[in-house]
Write a protein that holds these residues in place. Structure first.
Motif, mmCIF file in Angstrom:
data_model
loop_
_atom_site.group_PDB
_atom_site.id
_atom_site.type_symbol
_atom_site.label_atom_id
_atom_site.label_comp_id
_atom_site.label_asym_id
_atom_site.label_seq_id
_atom_site.Cartn_x
_atom_site.Cartn_y
_atom_site.Cartn_z
ATOM 1 N N ARG A 224 17.631 -70.976 -6.761
ATOM 2 C CA ARG A 224 16.280 -71.523 -6.648
ATOM 3 C C ARG A 224 16.228 -72.995 -7.056
ATOM 4 N NH1 ARG A 224 13.204 -66.337 -9.419
ATOM 5 N NH2 ARG A 224 13.239 -64.979 -7.559
ATOM 6 N N VAL A 225 16.941 -73.318 -8.125
ATOM 7 C CA VAL A 225 16.991 -74.720 -8.555
ATOM 8 C C VAL A 225 17.611 -75.586 -7.463
ATOM 9 C CG1 VAL A 225 17.888 -76.337 -10.266
ATOM 10 C CG2 VAL A 225 17.135 -74.063 -10.987
ATOM 11 N N LEU A 226 18.724 -75.127 -6.889
ATOM 12 C CA LEU A 226 19.409 -75.889 -5.847
ATOM 13 C C LEU A 226 18.538 -76.043 -4.612
ATOM 14 C CD1 LEU A 226 21.753 -75.600 -7.792
ATOM 15 C CD2 LEU A 226 23.192 -74.866 -5.894
ATOM 16 N N ALA A 227 17.792 -75.017 -4.268
ATOM 17 C CA ALA A 227 16.908 -75.102 -3.098
ATOM 18 C C ALA A 227 15.853 -76.184 -3.299
ATOM 19 C CB ALA A 227 16.248 -73.749 -2.846
ATOM 20 N N GLU A 228 15.318 -76.293 -4.503
ATOM 21 C CA GLU A 228 14.329 -77.340 -4.772
ATOM 22 C C GLU A 228 14.984 -78.718 -4.780
ATOM 23 O OE1 GLU A 228 11.719 -76.665 -8.054
ATOM 24 O OE2 GLU A 228 11.374 -74.564 -7.537
ATOM 25 N N GLN A 229 16.218 -78.794 -5.276
ATOM 26 C CA GLN A 229 16.936 -80.075 -5.229
ATOM 27 C C GLN A 229 17.130 -80.541 -3.791
ATOM 28 O OE1 GLN A 229 20.433 -78.851 -7.703
ATOM 29 N NE2 GLN A 229 20.140 -80.830 -8.693
ATOM 30 N N ALA A 230 17.424 -79.595 -2.896
ATOM 31 C CA ALA A 230 17.764 -79.931 -1.511
ATOM 32 C C ALA A 230 16.542 -80.193 -0.643
ATOM 33 C CB ALA A 230 18.592 -78.813 -0.898
ATOM 34 N N ALA A 231 15.359 -79.846 -1.132
ATOM 35 C CA ALA A 231 14.153 -79.978 -0.316
ATOM 36 C C ALA A 231 13.964 -81.435 0.130
ATOM 37 C CB ALA A 231 12.942 -79.507 -1.105
ATOM 38 N N GLY A 232 13.869 -81.619 1.426
ATOM 39 C CA GLY A 232 13.644 -82.953 1.983
ATOM 40 C C GLY A 232 14.878 -83.819 2.084
ATOM 41 N N VAL A 233 16.049 -83.275 1.743
ATOM 42 C CA VAL A 233 17.296 -84.050 1.842
ATOM 43 C C VAL A 233 17.994 -83.678 3.145
ATOM 44 C CG1 VAL A 233 19.533 -84.566 0.798
ATOM 45 C CG2 VAL A 233 17.543 -84.078 -0.657
ATOM 46 N N GLN B 153 19.179 -70.745 -22.992
ATOM 47 C CA GLN B 153 19.439 -70.425 -21.599
ATOM 48 C C GLN B 153 18.836 -69.088 -21.200
ATOM 49 O OE1 GLN B 153 23.270 -71.337 -19.973
ATOM 50 N NE2 GLN B 153 23.519 -73.136 -21.257
ATOM 51 N N ALA B 154 18.718 -68.162 -22.147
ATOM 52 C CA ALA B 154 18.019 -66.907 -21.840
ATOM 53 C C ALA B 154 16.570 -67.210 -21.454
ATOM 54 C CB ALA B 154 18.076 -65.972 -23.040
ATOM 55 N N ARG B 155 15.946 -68.125 -22.193
ATOM 56 C CA ARG B 155 14.568 -68.529 -21.850
ATOM 57 C C ARG B 155 14.525 -69.186 -20.480
ATOM 58 N NH1 ARG B 155 14.696 -70.468 -27.176
ATOM 59 N NH2 ARG B 155 14.797 -72.631 -26.406
ATOM 60 N N PHE B 156 15.534 -70.025 -20.200
ATOM 61 C CA PHE B 156 15.571 -70.711 -18.902
ATOM 62 C C PHE B 156 15.621 -69.720 -17.753
ATOM 63 C CE2 PHE B 156 18.607 -71.870 -15.530
ATOM 64 C CZ PHE B 156 17.847 -72.804 -14.852
ATOM 65 N N TYR B 157 16.534 -68.764 -17.812
ATOM 66 C CA TYR B 157 16.671 -67.815 -16.710
ATOM 67 C C TYR B 157 15.430 -66.934 -16.583
ATOM 68 C CZ TYR B 157 21.509 -69.278 -16.186
ATOM 69 O OH TYR B 157 22.642 -70.029 -15.956
ATOM 70 N N ASP B 158 14.791 -66.619 -17.707
ATOM 71 C CA ASP B 158 13.541 -65.849 -17.650
ATOM 72 C C ASP B 158 12.434 -66.659 -16.987
ATOM 73 O OD1 ASP B 158 14.661 -63.644 -18.853
ATOM 74 O OD2 ASP B 158 13.891 -64.104 -20.861
ATOM 75 N N GLU B 159 12.327 -67.928 -17.375
ATOM 76 C CA GLU B 159 11.272 -68.779 -16.822
ATOM 77 C C GLU B 159 11.456 -69.007 -15.327
ATOM 78 O OE1 GLU B 159 9.840 -72.347 -18.837
ATOM 79 O OE2 GLU B 159 11.036 -71.767 -20.581
ATOM 80 N N VAL B 160 12.682 -69.260 -14.914
ATOM 81 C CA VAL B 160 12.944 -69.526 -13.495
ATOM 82 C C VAL B 160 12.663 -68.291 -12.662
ATOM 83 C CG1 VAL B 160 14.768 -70.064 -11.828
ATOM 84 C CG2 VAL B 160 14.592 -71.378 -13.919
ATOM 85 N N GLY B 161 12.849 -67.115 -13.230
ATOM 86 C CA GLY B 161 12.612 -65.874 -12.497
ATOM 87 C C GLY B 161 11.151 -65.502 -12.360
ATOM 88 N N ALA B 162 10.265 -66.196 -13.091
ATOM 89 C CA ALA B 162 8.841 -65.864 -13.043
ATOM 90 C C ALA B 162 8.232 -66.297 -11.711
ATOM 91 C CB ALA B 162 8.112 -66.538 -14.193
ATOM 92 N N PRO B 163 7.278 -65.522 -11.180
ATOM 93 C CA PRO B 163 6.628 -65.887 -9.901
ATOM 94 C C PRO B 163 5.969 -67.262 -10.009
ATOM 95 C CG PRO B 163 6.067 -63.643 -10.547
ATOM 96 C CD PRO B 163 6.778 -64.248 -11.717
ATOM 97 N N GLY B 164 6.198 -68.079 -8.992
ATOM 98 C CA GLY B 164 5.570 -69.392 -8.934
ATOM 99 C C GLY B 164 6.191 -70.444 -9.823
ATOM 100 N N ALA B 165 7.292 -70.122 -10.500
ATOM 101 C CA ALA B 165 7.926 -71.095 -11.390
ATOM 102 C C ALA B 165 8.496 -72.273 -10.602
ATOM 103 C CB ALA B 165 9.040 -70.425 -12.184
ATOM 104 N N LYS B 166 8.351 -73.461 -11.162
ATOM 105 C CA LYS B 166 8.976 -74.654 -10.581
ATOM 106 C C LYS B 166 10.367 -74.767 -11.193
ATOM 107 C CE LYS B 166 4.644 -77.078 -9.685
ATOM 108 N NZ LYS B 166 3.854 -78.309 -9.921
ATOM 109 N N ALA B 167 11.322 -74.210 -10.475
ATOM 110 C CA ALA B 167 12.662 -74.016 -11.038
ATOM 111 C C ALA B 167 13.313 -75.329 -11.458
ATOM 112 C CB ALA B 167 13.541 -73.293 -10.022
ATOM 113 N N LEU B 168 13.192 -76.358 -10.650
ATOM 114 C CA LEU B 168 13.847 -77.628 -10.957
ATOM 115 C C LEU B 168 13.226 -78.280 -12.190
ATOM 116 C CD1 LEU B 168 15.967 -79.709 -10.236
ATOM 117 C CD2 LEU B 168 14.356 -80.718 -8.588
ATOM 118 N N ASP B 169 11.904 -78.192 -12.332
ATOM 119 C CA ASP B 169 11.243 -78.755 -13.519
ATOM 120 C C ASP B 169 11.703 -78.031 -14.785
ATOM 121 O OD1 ASP B 169 9.888 -80.523 -11.943
ATOM 122 O OD2 ASP B 169 7.987 -79.417 -11.948
#
Length: 445
Positions: free
Chosen positions: A47-56, A273-289
């Motif tokens: 998900r993070v990589l997909a947001e990085q690639a957006a518009g590239v 990092q446990a918090r990071f993976y939990d946060e990124v997995g939440a619906p609507g999370a802005k993974a890259l932020d």
């Protein structure tokens, strides 16, 4: 080109992908395969990589898999960035060592030995699979302890495995900036082992400017290593050590500081990092932020205990941007396109340091081209550095022997011979402690 990243669910993978997005040249990486044993972490990083690639335009495609053989087939480059036992294992490494009054850092001392003992068998299996499934691939090893793991893999891949670390590069850049030079054009005379090396000279426009730095107390005390080691000690050495040598030169203070912290570095990162993976997995999370915020906190707290011991204060803003991904991209470009460059890398010694045999992996400037990395000729180390390098290399060899023979006795020997472990009895208790908490060490008999 196809790039396979082993440990593809790891937190630092977006750094590598971000570097790839800046490469628009011919022969660039167009396909990235992420492999990890944890499908949930793969999804989060994807998900993070997909947001990085957006518009590239022309961003490398990304696929994920938990099948190692599938990930390796047809790869042109393989990045090995695995962590056997996870961050929980790192926290255990620290806890067991500190209970015995010795250092538990993940690459230095008892912690590094424990990490190496459970990582080497896995790294060797990977090397054998690469040799069978992708014999023309180049393996770039990020996995710690980087020099030890690279040497283990080189026994099966030869010079087609190269270890990288951003620590000497960052050191050289800091020195060049302080001296008013362009870090991209400076020649860094650096030699040693991974996390155990020294800058003995730094040439700008063909002139060695390090003596000027060492002669100026104000200048010498103005950057990270000057604050960490102290001006007087650096002037005594006549060189600038890698920051990890702080664990050797100020070991008692480092151990005391680590014993007093609320959480060790491994425990802090495991929770973070446990918090990071939990946060990124939440619906609507802005993974890259979420990733950017977590990374900034991680970088700012790097080696915090050592800086507190030395009174070095906060890290400079210029040191918070990482760098190993830039080394990796430069290395790939040089090999894939024959764009000749010089990089500090972990490679087989050949005849570079006469005190070590040809197959010993060292960290040294290398000329890189389509045929790989070639260590440059360097002057011998001074006696104090030679003694430390030979001692730690002997420990690495005992770790490799223990992993190959599954010998508990040899594992004890590896711990006991390390300069930062002060008793054979302590070494025996370390092996007892580590085998009791690490399933990955059950092979030792």
């Amino acid at each position: 080109m196809k790039l396979t990243i082993l440990g593809g669910g790891g937190f630092r993978v977006p750094l590598v992908y971000g570097a790839l997005l800046t490469d628009r040249g011919e022969g660039r990486v167009t396909e990235v395969v992420l492999h990890d044993l944890d499908a949930g972490r793969l999804t989060a990083v994807g998900r993070v990589l997909a947001e990085q690639a957006a518009g590239v335009p022309g961003a490398p495609t990304v696929t994920t898999t938990t099948d190692l053989d599938e990930a390796l087939r047809g790869a042109d480059f393989v990045f090995s960035a695995i962590r056997v036992g996870g961050l929980e294992g790192r926290a255990d490494d620290e806890r067991v060592a500190l209970a015995e009054g010795v250092l538990g850092q993940e690459t230095v001392g008892a912690g590094g030995i424990a990490y190496g003992l459970r990582t080497v068998p896995v790294a060797v299996d990977i090397a054998r699979r690469v040799a069978r499934l992708a014999p023309d691939a180049w393996v770039i090893n990020f996995t710690n302890p980087a020099g030890l793991v690279t040497e283990a893999m080189s026994r099966h891949l030869g010079d087609r495995v190269i270890g990288i670390c951003d620590s000497p590069v960052g050191l050289g850049r800091r020195i060049a900036r302080v001296l008013g030079g362009n870090p991209n054009e400076a020649w860094i005379d650096y030699v040693g082992l991974n996390h155990l090396g020294w800058v003995r000279g730094l040439k700008i426009a063909g002139r060695d400017e390090l003596p000027r730095l060492l002669a100026d107390p104000d200048l010498l005390g103005s950057f990270e290593e000057g604050k960490l080691f102290g001006v007087e000690w650096l002037q005594s050495l006549g060189a600038i050590p890698n920051e990890y040598l702080h664990y050797y030169y100020f070991n008692r203070e480092a151990v005391r500081s680590y014993q007093q912290v609320e959480k060790t570095r491994g425990a802090f990162l495991a929770d973070q990092q446990a918090r990071f993976y939990d946060e990124v997995g939440a619906p609507g999370a802005k993974a890259l932020d979420v990733w950017d915020r977590t990374r900034a906190e991680r970088e700012a707290t790097y080696m915090a205990e050592n800086r507190e011991t030395a009174g070095a204060g906060e890290r400079d803003a210029d040191d918070l941007s990482g760098g190993y991904e830039k080394v990796a991209l430069a290395l790939m470009r040089a090999i894939a396109r024959d764009e000749r460059t010089t990089l500090i890398l972990n490679v087989r010694n050949r005849s570079t340091l006469a005190v070590l045999d040809n197959d010993a992996v060292i960290e040294v400037p290398c000329l890189v081209d389509a045929n790989g990395a070639h260590p440059v000729t360097v002057a011998p180390l001074p006696d104090h550095a030679t003694g430390l390098v030979c001692s730690v290399k002997a420990v690495e060899r005992e770790v490799l022997a223990a992993a190959e023979s599954a010998s508990r006795t040899t594992a004890v020997k590896a711990f006991a011979l390390h300069p930062l472990v002060d008793s054979v009895n302590v070494a025996r208790r370390l092996v007892e402690g580590y085998t009791s908490v690490h399933p990955g060490l059950a092979y030792l008999k």
